[in-house]
Design an enzyme around this catalytic site. Structure first.
Site, short mmCIF file in Angstrom:
data_model
loop_
_atom_site.label_atom_id
_atom_site.label_comp_id
_atom_site.label_asym_id
_atom_site.label_seq_id
_atom_site.Cartn_x
_atom_site.Cartn_y
_atom_site.Cartn_z
N ALA A 1 0.82 -1.21 0.00
CA ALA A 1 0.00 0.00 0.00
C ALA A 1 0.86 1.27 0.00
CB ALA A 1 -0.96 0.00 1.19
N ARG B 1 12.82 4.63 -12.31
CA ARG B 1 12.90 6.08 -12.50
C ARG B 1 12.29 6.86 -11.33
NH1 ARG B 1 11.54 4.69 -17.95
NH2 ARG B 1 13.42 4.75 -19.24
N ASP C 1 0.25 -6.83 11.69
CA ASP C 1 -0.87 -6.17 11.00
C ASP C 1 -2.10 -7.09 11.03
OD1 ASP C 1 -2.39 -4.34 9.60
OD2 ASP C 1 -1.47 -4.73 7.65
#
Length: 380
Positions: free
Chosen positions: A218, A225, A272
């Protein structure tokens, strides 16, 4: 009544390894060292634990729920029970109860509930506010309708309701108002963590974030780049990185890459976990959304990962399996680093004067017993 003594264990104190050691404690640790230094004292309750290993109690700074309960429910009894079950079954002796993006009223209710639970259960040492000040682009399993820009006034209100327990906040530093928000966090002992964020490396170099919520997940990805959130966290020494080591949120090779790049001193294992942890597979709930749990994975109907059902003891085993790290390094990532980052000065290390929070493991690293403030518990 005398102190408890565990003898003939291999002890990982967090800063040294004692091959044949002893630890003497009541609610706090009184002494730890090689077994030949132990001097018997009247009333000592001595237990020979030869063949077992002692490590510091685990510190989970990112766990929403488990065992049918969730911090967002705001029920003090349930939050207390949840924390105790995490301690008994997983070895978590310090918990930051974690919220999620929801209505202002629901978050306020959760703050009151956690405050009341923490007054009863000292395992609960903090709150991790995950949202609502995040990016809709990387919302993950956070409900979009409640997402908002960083708001110092709201954060102050919630922190006050929690009794000053907010220790960590996940936010998107690219959003308007982030600079003043970060200043409030730093002035109030709250660690600002980039997560659920679309920030570029350039934006992050101008932010005050020093922690990244569930690295890789997330967040703006690591590209050739544009390093994004993941690349920034990898590159900067001041960034502590959370890792969910269930093998699903991050494939083992990418866990190894993070370990090789960050080193064991800057990684913190987290679960989590959501309410389905420790429960049978099937339908569950996260932030008012239906969640389906199957094959040790929790997902929304559209397939988005919705937290985990990971137990901390398994994260501790997995990091060693996935990276080949030593037990000493795993202890850094499961206890020592968290205690240091969040100034939990009585936690993290097994040393005289610290809380007697420790885990007793067998040769397979299965949890045999947890001591929380010196009281012995066993998995249920």
């Amino acid at each position: 009544m005398g102190a408890k003594v565990l003898k003939h264990a291999k002890i990982y104190t967090g800063d040294q390894v004692i091959d044949d050691g002893y630890i003497r404690f009541d609610q706090q640790i009184l002494a730890v060292g090689p077994v030949y230094e132990y001097v018997a004292q009247a009333g000592d309750e001595v237990k020979n634990v030869q063949g077992l290993t002692i490590v510091p109690g685990f510190i989970d700074v990112h766990a929403h729920g488990g065992y049918g309960y969730d911090a967002m429910d705001g029920d003090p009894e349930q939050i207390d029970t949840m924390a105790t079950k995490m301690m008994r079954n997983e070895g978590v002796t310090t918990l930051f109860a974690t919220t999620m993006t929801q209505s202002n009223d629901n978050i306020a209710h959760a703050m009151r509930g956690v405050k009341a639970a923490a007054a009863k259960n000292p395992i609960i040492q903090g709150v991790h506010l995950e949202g609502p000040f995040i990016s809709a682009i990387y919302k993950g399993a956070q409900p979009e309708q409640y997402i908002k820009d960083p708001n110092t006034e709201l954060l102050g209100e919630w922190n006050e309701l929690s009794g000053g327990l907010v220790k960590l906040i996940t936010y998107a530093p690219e959003d308007e108002g982030a600079a003043a928000f970060e200043d409030y966090c730093l002035a109030n002992g709250i660690v600002p963590s980039v997560g659920h964020s679309n920030a570029t490396r350039e934006q992050l170099l101008n932010s005050k974030a020093t922690h990244v919520t569930h690295l890789y997940n997330a967040q703006r990805e690591f590209k050739h780049r544009q390093p994004g959130v993941t690349g920034h966290a990898m590159l900067e020494d001041n960034m502590r990185a959370e890792l969910i080591c269930d093998g699903f949120h991050i494939v083992p090779d990418m866990i190894r890459l993070a370990f090789d790049q960050k080193g064991p001193e800057r990684i913190e294992l987290v679960t989590d976990s959501m309410r389905s942890k420790g429960m049978p597979e099937g339908e569950s709930e996260l932030g008012g959304q239906k969640v389906f749990v199957k094959d040790k994975q929790a997902r929304l109907a559209d397939g988005t990962l919705a937290g985990s059902v990971l137990q901390f003891i398994d994260a501790f085993k997995n990091i060693q399996r996935f990276t080949g790290c030593s037990m000493y390094e795993a202890v850094l990532m499961s206890s020592v680093n968290q205690a240091e980052e969040f100034h939990l000065d009585s936690k993290g290390l097994l040393a005289a004067g610290r809380d007697a929070d420790l885990n007793l493991l067998d040769q397979n690293l299965d949890l045999q017993a947890t001591y929380s403030y010196g009281t012995e518990y066993h998995p249920e």
